[in-house]
Design a protein around this motif. Structure first.
Motif, mmCIF file in Angstrom:
data_model
loop_
_atom_site.group_PDB
_atom_site.id
_atom_site.type_symbol
_atom_site.label_atom_id
_atom_site.label_comp_id
_atom_site.label_asym_id
_atom_site.label_seq_id
_atom_site.Cartn_x
_atom_site.Cartn_y
_atom_site.Cartn_z
ATOM 1 N N GLU A 237 0.838 -1.182 0.000
ATOM 2 C CA GLU A 237 0.000 0.000 0.000
ATOM 3 C C GLU A 237 0.881 1.243 0.000
ATOM 4 O OE1 GLU A 237 -2.690 -0.113 3.202
ATOM 5 O OE2 GLU A 237 -3.748 -1.909 2.505
ATOM 6 N N THR A 238 0.637 2.109 -0.947
ATOM 7 C CA THR A 238 1.366 3.373 -1.041
ATOM 8 C C THR A 238 0.359 4.486 -1.271
ATOM 9 O OG1 THR A 238 1.656 3.053 -3.429
ATOM 10 C CG2 THR A 238 3.421 2.250 -1.999
ATOM 11 N N GLU A 239 0.839 5.697 -1.197
ATOM 12 C CA GLU A 239 -0.043 6.829 -1.409
ATOM 13 C C GLU A 239 -0.472 6.912 -2.875
ATOM 14 O OE1 GLU A 239 1.892 10.284 -0.033
ATOM 15 O OE2 GLU A 239 1.915 9.661 2.079
ATOM 16 N N VAL A 240 0.385 6.486 -3.782
ATOM 17 C CA VAL A 240 0.073 6.518 -5.208
ATOM 18 C C VAL A 240 -0.548 5.178 -5.605
ATOM 19 C CG1 VAL A 240 0.996 6.828 -7.528
ATOM 20 C CG2 VAL A 240 1.994 8.078 -5.591
ATOM 21 N N ALA A 241 -1.658 5.238 -6.312
ATOM 22 C CA ALA A 241 -2.331 4.010 -6.730
ATOM 23 C C ALA A 241 -1.439 3.239 -7.702
ATOM 24 C CB ALA A 241 -3.662 4.345 -7.406
ATOM 25 N N PRO A 242 -1.260 1.933 -7.484
ATOM 26 C CA PRO A 242 -0.384 1.158 -8.368
ATOM 27 C C PRO A 242 -1.008 0.986 -9.744
ATOM 28 C CG PRO A 242 -1.520 -0.295 -6.841
ATOM 29 C CD PRO A 242 -1.851 1.103 -6.427
ATOM 30 N N ALA A 243 -0.151 0.851 -10.730
ATOM 31 C CA ALA A 243 -0.640 0.625 -12.090
ATOM 32 C C ALA A 243 -1.241 -0.778 -12.186
ATOM 33 C CB ALA A 243 0.511 0.771 -13.089
ATOM 34 N N PRO A 244 -2.279 -0.976 -13.009
ATOM 35 C CA PRO A 244 -2.884 -2.304 -13.138
ATOM 36 C C PRO A 244 -1.886 -3.311 -13.693
ATOM 37 C CG PRO A 244 -3.698 -0.813 -14.842
ATOM 38 C CD PRO A 244 -2.925 0.023 -13.880
ATOM 39 N N ALA A 245 -2.055 -4.555 -13.290
ATOM 40 C CA ALA A 245 -1.166 -5.621 -13.751
ATOM 41 C C ALA A 245 -1.330 -5.829 -15.246
ATOM 42 C CB ALA A 245 -1.474 -6.912 -12.996
ATOM 43 N N PRO A 246 -0.336 -6.412 -15.917
ATOM 44 C CA PRO A 246 -0.473 -6.710 -17.349
ATOM 45 C C PRO A 246 -1.677 -7.606 -17.617
ATOM 46 C CG PRO A 246 1.803 -6.959 -16.637
ATOM 47 C CD PRO A 246 0.990 -6.760 -15.395
ATOM 48 N N PHE A 247 -2.148 -7.539 -18.850
ATOM 49 C CA PHE A 247 -3.371 -8.251 -19.214
ATOM 50 C C PHE A 247 -3.255 -9.750 -18.945
ATOM 51 C CE2 PHE A 247 -5.793 -10.590 -22.466
ATOM 52 C CZ PHE A 247 -7.075 -10.195 -22.115
ATOM 53 N N LEU A 248 -2.135 -10.359 -19.325
ATOM 54 C CA LEU A 248 -1.986 -11.806 -19.174
ATOM 55 C C LEU A 248 -1.937 -12.244 -17.715
ATOM 56 C CD1 LEU A 248 0.493 -12.710 -22.054
ATOM 57 C CD2 LEU A 248 -1.974 -13.089 -21.956
ATOM 58 N N GLU A 249 -1.725 -11.319 -16.801
ATOM 59 C CA GLU A 249 -1.771 -11.643 -15.383
ATOM 60 C C GLU A 249 -3.171 -11.468 -14.816
ATOM 61 O OE1 GLU A 249 1.161 -9.720 -13.027
ATOM 62 O OE2 GLU A 249 2.825 -10.237 -14.365
ATOM 63 N N ARG A 250 -4.040 -10.817 -15.577
ATOM 64 C CA ARG A 250 -5.404 -10.583 -15.119
ATOM 65 C C ARG A 250 -6.422 -11.496 -15.805
ATOM 66 N NH1 ARG A 250 -7.157 -6.286 -16.920
ATOM 67 N NH2 ARG A 250 -5.452 -5.442 -18.173
ATOM 68 N N VAL A 251 -5.969 -12.313 -16.742
ATOM 69 C CA VAL A 251 -6.880 -13.178 -17.488
ATOM 70 C C VAL A 251 -6.640 -14.635 -17.098
ATOM 71 C CG1 VAL A 251 -5.321 -13.466 -19.448
ATOM 72 C CG2 VAL A 251 -7.767 -13.722 -19.803
ATOM 73 N N SER A 252 -7.699 -15.401 -17.092
ATOM 74 C CA SER A 252 -7.604 -16.829 -16.809
ATOM 75 C C SER A 252 -8.645 -17.559 -17.638
ATOM 76 C CB SER A 252 -7.810 -17.116 -15.317
ATOM 77 O OG SER A 252 -9.107 -16.712 -14.909
ATOM 78 N N VAL A 253 -8.363 -18.817 -17.930
ATOM 79 C CA VAL A 253 -9.259 -19.659 -18.722
ATOM 80 C C VAL A 253 -9.462 -20.976 -17.984
ATOM 81 C CG1 VAL A 253 -9.566 -20.922 -20.885
ATOM 82 C CG2 VAL A 253 -8.605 -18.613 -20.911
ATOM 83 N N VAL A 254 -10.715 -21.357 -17.834
ATOM 84 C CA VAL A 254 -11.055 -22.621 -17.184
ATOM 85 C C VAL A 254 -11.823 -23.479 -18.175
ATOM 86 C CG1 VAL A 254 -12.293 -23.724 -15.294
ATOM 87 C CG2 VAL A 254 -11.133 -21.539 -14.911
ATOM 88 N N THR A 255 -11.314 -24.671 -18.443
ATOM 89 C CA THR A 255 -11.930 -25.603 -19.388
ATOM 90 C C THR A 255 -12.454 -26.817 -18.634
ATOM 91 O OG1 THR A 255 -10.424 -24.890 -21.128
ATOM 92 C CG2 THR A 255 -11.570 -26.967 -21.480
ATOM 93 N N THR A 256 -13.699 -27.167 -18.908
ATOM 94 C CA THR A 256 -14.322 -28.312 -18.250
ATOM 95 C C THR A 256 -14.974 -29.209 -19.292
ATOM 96 O OG1 THR A 256 -16.367 -27.051 -17.902
ATOM 97 C CG2 THR A 256 -14.746 -27.072 -16.109
ATOM 98 N N LYS A 257 -15.129 -30.466 -18.923
ATOM 99 C CA LYS A 257 -15.786 -31.446 -19.787
ATOM 100 C C LYS A 257 -17.015 -31.974 -19.077
ATOM 101 C CE LYS A 257 -15.103 -35.853 -22.190
ATOM 102 N NZ LYS A 257 -14.170 -36.971 -22.466
ATOM 103 N N GLU A 258 -18.153 -31.947 -19.790
ATOM 104 C CA GLU A 258 -19.401 -32.439 -19.239
ATOM 105 C C GLU A 258 -20.000 -33.464 -20.192
ATOM 106 O OE1 GLU A 258 -21.764 -29.001 -18.669
ATOM 107 O OE2 GLU A 258 -20.458 -28.120 -17.128
ATOM 108 N N ASN A 259 -21.126 -34.041 -19.766
ATOM 109 C CA ASN A 259 -21.777 -35.050 -20.602
ATOM 110 C C ASN A 259 -22.286 -34.465 -21.914
ATOM 111 O OD1 ASN A 259 -21.361 -37.069 -18.690
ATOM 112 N ND2 ASN A 259 -23.274 -36.610 -17.630
ATOM 113 N N THR A 260 -22.623 -33.184 -21.898
ATOM 114 C CA THR A 260 -23.171 -32.554 -23.096
ATOM 115 C C THR A 260 -22.118 -31.908 -23.980
ATOM 116 O OG1 THR A 260 -23.591 -30.555 -21.788
ATOM 117 C CG2 THR A 260 -25.392 -32.132 -21.997
#
Length: 334
Positions: free
Chosen positions: A200-223
């Motif tokens: 925590e600092t007085e200056v707001a931190p810059a947002p993380a790079p896009f690839l650190e903020r994105v995630s993909v979840v893959t699932t397999k179902e009967n359909t």
């Protein structure tokens, strides 16, 4: 040493078997043709899937054999599976896996998310389904009921891409993740990369790079299979068209695949719109400012008009007093 040679032999056999298998995507009630090239007379057998060990003879009805070509005249659910042609020595010459064409459910045309927020569950989702439409006796299209153990759910991999808003569908894509790109594998069901701790600092931190903020979840179902793209701490620069491709497993190494021409690829996309939570306040403040300015203008105009009226009344009273004094002086002279 012996184990090494045996393992290499088995590996070569498996690779040769996989290379000798052709996957054919077909539509129910449609015609399927399989051509087998070989010397001498060939005969056909079938089994339910690749993992099955025993072959069965072809059914008496529903198929035709012309030379070395097997024709399924009207594909039904029960005919899905593996078909292999054998030579006179009972060796497999070639195998064909018949499956129902897979499709992807369309995503919404656009998805909205507030700046700094995360996409909601189920918003950017890519789901495969079987193309199970078949023609009825009256020519209408009716869906086939999905069963938990139904065959034909082809093994696919997902790849996610992005392209600028307003670009053409055939424009160049930027791969977000996948087996051949990105910071992590789209088909990996493990937890997404964790963001580094920020003090925590007085200056707001810059947002993380896009690839650190994105995630993909893959699932397999009967359909079918489902792949969901999630974005945390969305930023204005994240606004883009996000493209999902479902690629048949045997074509995963084809990086230049054209989904419009290849039956082993399906593609859908959606536009992610980033909204500023304070965006609605600015028009309101503008309207309030206009009202205040208008009220001030009316106030000063009315005040000035009243001052001018008061001045005119004073001038009229002074002029009348001068006339009375003049008349009195004239009377005294007479």
């Amino acid at each position: 040493m012996l184990i090494f040679f045996v393992s290499q032999f088995l590996l070569g056999f498996v690779l040769a078997s996989s290379d000798n298998n052709e996957v054919i995507f077909a539509q129910l009630d449609g015609k399927v043709q399989m051509e087998c090239e070989g010397e001498g007379e060939l005969f056909w057998r079938t089994k339910s899937n690749q993992s099955a060990t025993e072959y069965m003879d072809l059914p008496a009805e529903g198929n035709e054999i012309d030379d070395n070509t097997l024709i399924l005249t009207k594909l039904s659910e029960d005919q899905l599976g593996v078909y292999s042609c054998f030579d006179a020595e009972d060796n497999i010459v070639k195998s064909f896996t018949i499956e129902v064409r897979y499709k992807i459910k369309k995503m919404p045309a656009s998805v909205f998310v507030n700046k700094g927020s995360a996409t909601l569950p189920g918003e950017i989702v890519c789901t495969t389904v079987r193309d199970t439409k078949r023609s009825s006796s009256v020519g209408k299209q009716v869906p086939v009921e999905e069963k938990p153990d139904s065959k034909g759910h082809h093994d696919v991999i997902f790849r996610w891409y992005s392209r600028p808003e307003g670009s053409e569908p055939d424009s160049e894509l930027t791969q977000i993740c996948g087996s051949n790109g990105g910071e992590f594998n789209c088909n990996n069901d493990s937890e997404p990369p964790q963001l580094s701790e920020i003090k925590e600092t007085e200056v707001a931190p810059a947002p993380a790079p896009f690839l650190e903020r994105v995630s993909v979840v893959t699932t397999k179902e009967n359909t079918g299979y489902t792949s969901e793209l999630k974005i945390d701490n969305a930023q204005m620069e994240d606004r883009a068209v996000y493209v999902c491709r479902a690629i048949a497993r045997e074509s995963e190494n084809d990086l230049d695949m054209d989904c419009e021409e290849s039956p082993n690829c399906e593609e859908v996309y959606t536009l992610l719109r980033i909204k500023d939570p304070l965006a609605a306040i600015w028009p309101f403040l503008g309207i309030v400012a206009e009202v205040v300015i208008l009220c001030l203008v009316i106030f000063f105009c009315e005040r000035r008009r009243k001052q001018e009226e008061d001045k005119e009344e004073i001038d009229e009273d002074g002029y009348a007093g001068n006339n009375i004094s003049s008349n009195n002086s004239l009377r005294q002279r007479k």
